[in-house]
Design an enzyme around this catalytic site. Structure first.
Site, mmCIF file in Angstrom:
data_model
loop_
_atom_site.group_PDB
_atom_site.id
_atom_site.type_symbol
_atom_site.label_atom_id
_atom_site.label_comp_id
_atom_site.label_asym_id
_atom_site.label_seq_id
_atom_site.Cartn_x
_atom_site.Cartn_y
_atom_site.Cartn_z
ATOM 1 N N ALA A 6 -0.968 3.513 -5.186
ATOM 2 C CA ALA A 6 -0.450 4.766 -6.261
ATOM 3 C C ALA A 6 -1.302 5.837 -5.723
ATOM 4 O O ALA A 6 -0.133 6.986 -5.837
ATOM 5 C CB ALA A 6 -1.269 4.664 -7.976
ATOM 6 N N TYR A 7 -2.469 5.760 -5.628
ATOM 7 C CA TYR A 7 -3.478 6.839 -5.300
ATOM 8 C C TYR A 7 -2.507 7.760 -4.115
ATOM 9 O O TYR A 7 -2.044 8.573 -3.362
ATOM 10 C CB TYR A 7 -4.834 6.310 -5.178
ATOM 11 N N ALA A 8 -2.345 6.750 -2.490
ATOM 12 C CA ALA A 8 -1.681 6.972 -1.207
ATOM 13 C C ALA A 8 -0.201 7.761 -1.474
ATOM 14 O O ALA A 8 -0.500 8.426 -0.873
ATOM 15 C CB ALA A 8 -2.324 5.583 -0.470
#
Length: 158
Positions: free
Chosen positions: A72-74
């Site tokens: 999700a962060y990437a």
């Protein structure tokens, strides 16, 4: 007028495999980083349009390299990088520079936490540090920043 805008807000959760990520994980990441970056750029544009300016958005090497466990962060950070490219091209004509900085680490206490990370992440980080000139986290980011940085200039007047 507004001369400089820095977008650096983001949420990051503990690493876990992609199949364990939920749509809520993705929504949290998008709302904290991408949507805030999007909205702030749109809000600042009228104040930068007349005199130009600089927008500095923060991506992440975790997005560029696809750091496992941080889907999700990437995804959110790579979306910011893509958005930065588009806006740089569109707003260059107004003298507005848009850059996306992709740091590897952003805290002074990072080295203290390396040994608390999972072994796979420790090896990645320690290997990364041994390959950069300063042998510390973040030095490699300066090189990567040049690759991630986006700058558009107004078209030449003919």
């Amino acid at each position: 007028t507004i001369d400089v805008l820095v977008n650096n807000a983001s949420t990051i959760s503990a690493p876990h495999p992609f199949l364990e990520h939920t749509i809520n994980d993705l929504e949290e990441a998008l709302h904290s980083g991408l949507y805030g970056t999007w909205q702030m750029m749109q809000l600042c544009f009228p104040y930068m349009k007349e005199h130009g300016g600089s927008i500095i958005n923060f991506g992440s090497i975790g997005g560029v390299n696809g750091l496992e466990g941080f889907a999700a962060y990437a995804a959110e950070k790579e979306a910011i990088r893509g958005l930065s490219r588009v806006v740089a091209r569109e707003w260059g004509q107004f003298g507005i520079r848009v850059n996306c900085v992709c740091p590897n680490v952003i805290t002074d206490r990072f080295e203290e936490g390396i040994h608390q990370s999972p072994k796979e992440i420790q090896e990645y980080l320690i290997g990364n540090m041994s390959q950069n000139a300063m042998h510390r986290p973040g030095a490699w980011s300066v090189y990567r920043w040049r690759q991630c940085s986006l700058r558009c200039r107004p078209p030449a007047q003919s």
